[in-house]
Enzyme design. Structure first.
Site, PDB file in Angstrom:
ATOM      1  CG  ASP A 109     -63.789  28.423 -13.740  1.00  0.00           C
ATOM      2  OD1 ASP A 109     -63.022  28.818 -12.846  1.00  0.00           O
ATOM      3  OD2 ASP A 109     -64.599  29.162 -14.331  1.00  0.00           O
TER       4      ASP A 109
ATOM      5  NE  ARG B  74     -65.557  27.471 -17.517  1.00  0.00           N
ATOM      6  CZ  ARG B  74     -66.489  27.119 -16.650  1.00  0.00           C
ATOM      7  NH1 ARG B  74     -66.724  27.860 -15.595  1.00  0.00           N
ATOM      8  NH2 ARG B  74     -67.184  26.014 -16.812  1.00  0.00           N
TER       9      ARG B  74
ATOM     10  CE1 TYR C 265     -66.184  32.194  -8.605  1.00  0.00           C
ATOM     11  CE2 TYR C 265     -65.033  32.966 -10.554  1.00  0.00           C
ATOM     12  CZ  TYR C 265     -65.329  31.963  -9.657  1.00  0.00           C
ATOM     13  OH  TYR C 265     -64.770  30.724  -9.820  1.00  0.00           O
TER      14      TYR C 265
ATOM     15  N   PRO D 254     -63.104  31.400  -3.948  1.00  0.00           N
ATOM     16  CG  PRO D 254     -65.050  30.636  -4.954  1.00  0.00           C
ATOM     17  CD  PRO D 254     -64.560  31.582  -3.933  1.00  0.00           C
TER      18      PRO D 254
END
Ligand code: FAD
Length: 618
Positions: free
Chosen positions: A46, A245, A253, A327
């Site tokens: 993202d 987001r 995470y 990530p």
């Protein structure tokens, strides 16, 4: 009968789609296949870094990210997420599915669409010197099972905790087999790359013994900082990263636990509830409820790289097929697209017979080096993320000061704007270039943007917006003060030599019936104001007549003047060029990286030698 194409792309994730955009835009005959029947719609990557948005801008699609993505501009423990002056764009977050949508739409404008449910079976390479399409790939068209129900909220089906067998399990039935002959094949088929396995190449490196959960949710919590990017280290329960987001979603995470050597996680034992429970422990005393989890997954951390990215300059690897990592640095999707942004224009030039295949060596030369830095960075970040925090300066564990310092130090690097390619066939030796004429321009780096005024219509524009991804090179001529007669004469002489001298690359490599700006587009930036010299007084090279009806161009000449509404007027200072000095010419590659800096006097000769090193005269 085999179908022939210039480039066959295997895999339509971010790397494959970015490559598809280049090839579609440059009119290169391309096929792009993906074994999955549908694209991803939720979750996965993202983070969209500044340099990636600049790249999207070069395809004219950055506005879609700007409109939908959430901006990460606020402090993490009081560190700005995007350092001031890093880029004209800011770090944003938007799910990978939407990023892929934008690239798919962009490819379509060049007539290229993804062929889904197509899986490669075998790949062979012919060494015959007369073979124009030497890579032969047999592919199978799959028939997806009609009753297949996919749980779109779970990303486990792409997780590295699955065995190869579990990962490859499919309910699709085999269909027609087809042979494709290609000049070039690019494996953009992800971390478990089929292409890489066919070549016998392997990923080397570590896989850590820590596993993480990830989820996109709309949380109900009393944690005050849930709409800013936060790294939270608990004393005994691991750490957690929060990324705010789009659509009020929050990406978590979450450090879940450790796996002993040789041990394997059971995918069927993973669930969103387990992830939320781990998050609660880390967040205590704050509370957390997640009634709505849009997407979740569990994965292991590991840093691996494939040292070989090309086979005989005919088969290439890009993206996760070539490097994998955690990530948390927000790099995977960005790096994957940067790989193919580097490769696309080179393949297009070779497929059309315009450039020598030797330029393809620069792909590995440039990207392997950058990928090594990525792996090193990710190693450090992952260790600091997963380690237990030191409570005092003397106690054992991860120092929070060290963690913050690394974050600050790596800020520009993670934005993707710090990448500098070394000298090669496509990057001049900086020690021999005239860098003293443009003190802030770094050879090998991407061309940064400044606001300038379009000479013809006085509109304020970002100069880098003119570096459109269409396969053309740009020569940015800092013309200086054209109110000074001597400087005007020097500028006119340069344009005349670039247009007419037999050794000039423009004269030599522009096809005889093509527009004057079709191979190298000259962009002129004056330090003198627009009212000093009329637009029609510029020489033809600076404002060529193009197309069937020989229309004049109005978008190649600019002035470093302040716009009434938009500011600007700082480009010469920004690039480190003396506005009253002799000027200079900066050569920029089709992927916006700076290839050379020259003075007016040696420009034509040196650029001629540079292009003679790899261009093929028709
Ligand atoms: P992939 O996205 O894996 O695409 C490969 C494509 O190839 C797929 O469509 C697949 O179906 C297809 N394929 C595979 N095998 C075959 C075959 N044999 N034949 C035909 N097609 C095939 N990165 C970031 O930059 N920022 C982030 O914030 C971020 N967060 C992440 C969060 C999570 C939870 C995960 C899992 C990843 C994250 N990443 C992030 C990493 C990012 O998703 C990957 O690095 C990126 O998707 C790699 O792109 P790719 O195109 O190389 O490979």
């Amino acid at each position: 009968m085999a179908d022939e194409c210039d480039v066959l792309i295997i895999g339509a994730g971010p790397a494959g789609l970015m490559l598809g955009c280049w090839l579609a835009r440059t009119g290169t005959k391309t096929r792009i296949i993906d074994r999955r029947a549908t694209k991803i719609t939720r979750g996965h990557a993202d983070g969209v870094q500044c340099r990636t948005i600049e790249i999207f801008q070069s395809f004219g699609i950055a506005d879609r990210i700007e409109k939908e993505g959430n901006e990460l501009a606020v402090p993490t423990s009081r560190i700005p997420d995007t350092e001031p002056n890093t880029s004209r764009f800011r770090h944003r977050v938007l799910n990978q599915g939407r990023i892929e949508d934008f690239l798919i739409d962009c490819m379509k404008t060049g007539g290229l669409t993804v062929e889904r449910s197509v899986s490669p079976l075998s790949m062979e390479h012919s060494d015959s010197p007369t073979e124009t399409h030497p890579v032969i790939v047999k592919v199978q068209h799959l028939i997806p099972a009609t009753d297949e129900t996919v749980d779109v909220s779970s990303g486990l089906y792409r997780s590295n905790i699955l065995s190869d067998e579990e990962f490859n399990r499919s309910t699709a039935k085999s269909g027609k087999i087809e042979t494709i002959k290609a000049k070039y094949v690019v494996g953009c088929d992800g971390a478990r790359s089929w292409t890489r396995n066919q070549l016998g190449f392997s990923l080397e490196g570590d896989s850590a013994n820590i596993y993480w959960g990830v989820m996109d949710a709309r949380p109900i919590t009393d944690l005050p900082d849930v709409r800013v990017k936060v790294v939270l280290h608990s004393a005994n329960s691991g750490s957690l990263l929060i990324v705010p987001r789009e659509r009020n979603l929050v990406r978590f995470y979450i450090q879940m636990g450790t796996i002993l050597p040789g041990e394997k996680l059971d995918p069927s034992a993973q669930s969103p509830e387990k992830i939320i429970e781990s998050a609660r422990k880390i967040l205590t005393p704050y509370t957390l409820e997640c009634p709505e989890v849009e997407w979740w997954s569990v994965y292991e951390i590991g840093q691996r790289i494939c040292k070989d990215v090309s086979f005989k300059n005919r088969v290439f690897l890009a993206g996760d097929a070539f490097h994998t990592h955690s990530p948390k640095g927000g790099q995977g999707m960005n790096f994957s697209m940067s790989d193919s942004y580097n490769l696309g224009w080179k393949l297009a030039a070779c497929a059309k017979g315009l450039a020598s295949p030797s330029i393809l060596n620069t792909y590995g030369g440039e990207r392997v080096e950058v990928a090594r830095e990525l792996i090193e960075f990710d190693h450090k970040v992952s260790r600091l993320f997963s380690g237990k925090p030191a409570i005092t300066a003397e106690s054992e564990g991860v120092s929070m000061a060290e963690f913050q310092a690394l974050w600050v130090r790596m800020g520009k690097w993670t934005s993707g704007t710090a990448v500098v390619y070394n000298s090669s066939l496509l990057i001049a030796d900086s020690t021999a270039a005239k860098t003293e004429l443009a003190k802030n321009i770094i050879i090998g780096s991407h061309f940064e943007s400044h606001m300038v005024l379009c000479y013809a219509d006085a509109h304020a524009v970002q100069l880098a917006d003119k570096l459109v991804a269409d396969g053309r090179w740009r020569l940015i001529v800092f013309a200086g003060d054209l109110g000074n007669q001597n400087q005007l004469q020097r500028f006119n002489d340069l344009c005349s030599e670039l247009k007419n001298a037999p050794k000039s690359p423009i004269r030599k490599y522009t096809a005889p019936d093509a527009d004057l700006n079709s191979f190298i587009e000259v962009l002129t930036l004056t330090s003198s104001p627009r009212n000093g010299l009329s637009y029609s007084a510029f020489p033809e090279l600076a404002r060529p007549f193009v197309g069937k009806f020989r229309y004049p161009t109005y978008d190649q000449v600019f002035s470093d003047e302040v716009s009434y509404l938009d500011g600007g007027g700082k480009a010469y200072t920004g690039y480190g060029v003396d506005p009253d000095g002799p000027g200079c010419a900066v050569l920029v590659r089709p992927d916006q990286h700076i290839a050379d800096v020259r003075g007016f006097e040696d420009c034509v000769e040196k650029l001629g030698q540079f292009f003679d090193g790899f261009m093929i005269q028709k």
